[in-house]
Every structure is written in C-alpha cells, then in structure tokens.
Write a protein that holds these residues in place. Structure first.
Motif, PDB file in Angstrom:
ATOM      1  N   LEU A  53       0.795  -1.224   0.000  1.00  0.00           N
ATOM      2  CA  LEU A  53       0.000   0.000   0.000  1.00  0.00           C
ATOM      3  C   LEU A  53       0.829   1.276   0.000  1.00  0.00           C
ATOM      4  O   LEU A  53       0.297   2.352  -0.247  1.00  0.00           O
ATOM      5  N   VAL A  54       2.108   1.183   0.288  1.00  0.00           N
ATOM      6  CA  VAL A  54       2.949   2.375   0.366  1.00  0.00           C
ATOM      7  C   VAL A  54       3.439   2.742  -1.026  1.00  0.00           C
ATOM      8  O   VAL A  54       3.891   1.887  -1.790  1.00  0.00           O
ATOM      9  N   ARG A  55       3.329   4.017  -1.343  1.00  0.00           N
ATOM     10  CA  ARG A  55       3.782   4.553  -2.616  1.00  0.00           C
ATOM     11  C   ARG A  55       4.801   5.652  -2.359  1.00  0.00           C
ATOM     12  O   ARG A  55       4.728   6.342  -1.331  1.00  0.00           O
ATOM     13  N   PRO A  56       5.729   5.882  -3.293  1.00  0.00           N
ATOM     14  CA  PRO A  56       6.777   6.887  -3.069  1.00  0.00           C
ATOM     15  C   PRO A  56       6.236   8.288  -2.777  1.00  0.00           C
ATOM     16  O   PRO A  56       6.865   9.053  -2.054  1.00  0.00           O
ATOM     17  N   TRP A  57       5.104   8.628  -3.317  1.00  0.00           N
ATOM     18  CA  TRP A  57       4.571   9.982  -3.138  1.00  0.00           C
ATOM     19  C   TRP A  57       3.763  10.138  -1.845  1.00  0.00           C
ATOM     20  O   TRP A  57       3.302  11.217  -1.534  1.00  0.00           O
ATOM     21  N   ASN A  58       3.565   9.063  -1.092  1.00  0.00           N
ATOM     22  CA  ASN A  58       2.870   9.126   0.186  1.00  0.00           C
ATOM     23  C   ASN A  58       3.772   8.576   1.283  1.00  0.00           C
ATOM     24  O   ASN A  58       3.994   7.370   1.358  1.00  0.00           O
ATOM     25  N   ASP A  59       4.257   9.432   2.138  1.00  0.00           N
ATOM     26  CA  ASP A  59       5.046   9.016   3.287  1.00  0.00           C
ATOM     27  C   ASP A  59       4.070   8.464   4.330  1.00  0.00           C
ATOM     28  O   ASP A  59       3.231   9.204   4.851  1.00  0.00           O
ATOM     29  N   GLY A  99     -18.711  15.429   6.419  1.00  0.00           N
ATOM     30  CA  GLY A  99     -20.048  15.997   6.477  1.00  0.00           C
ATOM     31  C   GLY A  99     -20.863  15.716   5.231  1.00  0.00           C
ATOM     32  O   GLY A  99     -22.078  15.876   5.225  1.00  0.00           O
ATOM     33  N   HIS A 100     -20.229  15.285   4.176  1.00  0.00           N
ATOM     34  CA  HIS A 100     -20.900  14.951   2.920  1.00  0.00           C
ATOM     35  C   HIS A 100     -20.848  13.453   2.665  1.00  0.00           C
ATOM     36  O   HIS A 100     -21.844  12.816   2.366  1.00  0.00           O
ATOM     37  N   ARG A 101     -19.638  12.892   2.769  1.00  0.00           N
ATOM     38  CA  ARG A 101     -19.488  11.442   2.627  1.00  0.00           C
ATOM     39  C   ARG A 101     -18.257  10.989   3.384  1.00  0.00           C
ATOM     40  O   ARG A 101     -17.383  11.782   3.713  1.00  0.00           O
ATOM     41  N   GLY A 102     -18.224   9.704   3.638  1.00  0.00           N
ATOM     42  CA  GLY A 102     -17.071   9.113   4.298  1.00  0.00           C
ATOM     43  C   GLY A 102     -16.112   8.550   3.277  1.00  0.00           C
ATOM     44  O   GLY A 102     -16.482   8.270   2.133  1.00  0.00           O
ATOM     45  N   TRP A 103     -14.867   8.397   3.710  1.00  0.00           N
ATOM     46  CA  TRP A 103     -13.842   7.802   2.866  1.00  0.00           C
ATOM     47  C   TRP A 103     -13.119   6.725   3.639  1.00  0.00           C
ATOM     48  O   TRP A 103     -12.903   6.851   4.845  1.00  0.00           O
ATOM     49  N   LEU A 104     -12.721   5.682   2.943  1.00  0.00           N
ATOM     50  CA  LEU A 104     -11.968   4.579   3.534  1.00  0.00           C
ATOM     51  C   LEU A 104     -10.615   4.492   2.848  1.00  0.00           C
ATOM     52  O   LEU A 104     -10.535   4.512   1.616  1.00  0.00           O
ATOM     53  N   TYR A 105      -9.565   4.404   3.659  1.00  0.00           N
ATOM     54  CA  TYR A 105      -8.188   4.306   3.171  1.00  0.00           C
ATOM     55  C   TYR A 105      -7.469   3.201   3.931  1.00  0.00           C
ATOM     56  O   TYR A 105      -7.847   2.842   5.047  1.00  0.00           O
ATOM     57  N   TYR A 106      -6.385   2.745   3.383  1.00  0.00           N
ATOM     58  CA  TYR A 106      -5.446   1.850   4.061  1.00  0.00           C
ATOM     59  C   TYR A 106      -6.110   0.634   4.701  1.00  0.00           C
ATOM     60  O   TYR A 106      -5.713   0.223   5.793  1.00  0.00           O
ATOM     61  N   LEU A 107      -7.108   0.050   4.033  1.00  0.00           N
ATOM     62  CA  LEU A 107      -7.598  -1.241   4.511  1.00  0.00           C
ATOM     63  C   LEU A 107      -6.517  -2.259   4.179  1.00  0.00           C
ATOM     64  O   LEU A 107      -6.133  -2.422   3.016  1.00  0.00           O
TER      65      LEU A 107
END
Length: 174
Positions: A53-59, A99-107
C-alpha cells in the motif's frame, strides 16, 4: 474494543493484500478492533509495506501524523491475541467523514491473516462508526488493475461510481 470472531466466509479464492474475503477453511482467532495508538506506528507501516500500500509519493509516517490530527478515532487496527492480551497488529483501516461522505483508506490485512473475515470485520466497524455520525455514503478508491479487491468490495455491496478521480498534491511528502 470490538471483538469479532474470525470465522471463514464463502468467497472467491483470489484476494490480495487489501482484502481477505475468501474462505480458507482454517479456523482463526478473534480479531480485536480498536483505535490506533501511537505505539502502533511501526507495526502499521510495516503492515502497509507488506501489503503493497505504500507509494513513493505518500510518506506513511506523515499520513499517520496527519490522521492523528483529524478524527483519530476513525483510524482502526485489528489485533489477534490468544489469552486476551493485546496482540500484534494484523489489520488496519483509516476512515474519515467530511459531512458529505465518508472515505476509507489503508484497509490492510497481513498476508498470514487473510481469508479469515478480518477485512470484512474492519469495514463493518468503519461503516458503523460513520453511520453513527450520520454519514450517508462511504467512498473508497482501488487501483484500477486490482480486480480481486474490486470484487471483494462488490461482494460487500460497493459499486463503481461513474466519476473520474482527480488529485492535486498540496503538500509534497519528499
């Protein structure tokens, strides 16, 4: 802390690092879901790396630091332990609600703990936390070539939105 039995479920056989929906037929210990703690950082980053899941542009360390400033209670980890003690981190999910929608990351589910329903359990916990906040919709992104994970989410009732995802880096991680 939520305790979810890790019972095998019916599903496809090809699921990668982000999902664990298919049944292996092997019994598994209970997944204990709790909020992330700062002491989990190294284990979570290692999990994300193991799961691709790790990418160079995301520490990943900066991602964790940023999350801890906004809705840290929506950053969950799953641990597995015999005997009731808090065991090693084997799964994670990071969520947010604007407040508008939820987001899911890093499952993420550790390779040795896949196919035990842990991914499904984490998603159910995230959905419950977001529903309690009045969140009407949960969105997520999957890399387009990751068919197994797309199938996993479809089996959970998620559908593809007819949108194009665009992004702009405001703060570089380099």
């Amino acid at each position: 802390m939520a305790r979810t039995p890790s019972r095998p479920v019916d599903g496809d056989s090809a699921v990668d690092a982000v999902a664990d929906a298919a049944s292996s037929g092997r019994p598994g210990p209970c997944l204990q879901i709790r909020a992330f703690r700062p002491g989990d950082t190294e284990a979570v980053v290692a999990l994300w790396r193991d799961c691709g899941l790790v990418r160079p542009w995301n520490d990943p360390y900066r991602d964790i630091d940023r999350k801890m400033t906004t809705q840290p209670e929506l950053f969950l980890v799953g641990t597995v332990a015999d005997g009731g003690a808090d065991g090693p981190v084997v799964a994670s999910a990071m969520a947010g609600y604007d407040g508008h929608r939820g987001w899911l990351y890093y499952l993420a589910v550790a390779p040795a703990h896949r196919r035990l329903d842990h991914g499904r359990a984490l998603i159910a916990q995230v959905e419950g936390l977001l529903l309690a906040r009045g969140c009407p919709k949960l969105s997520l992104q999957v890399r387009s070539g990751n068919a197994a994970v797309i199938d996993f989410y479809r089996r959970l009732g998620y559908g593809q939105d007819e949108v194009v995802s665009l992004g702009k880096r405001l703060i570089p991680d380099d």
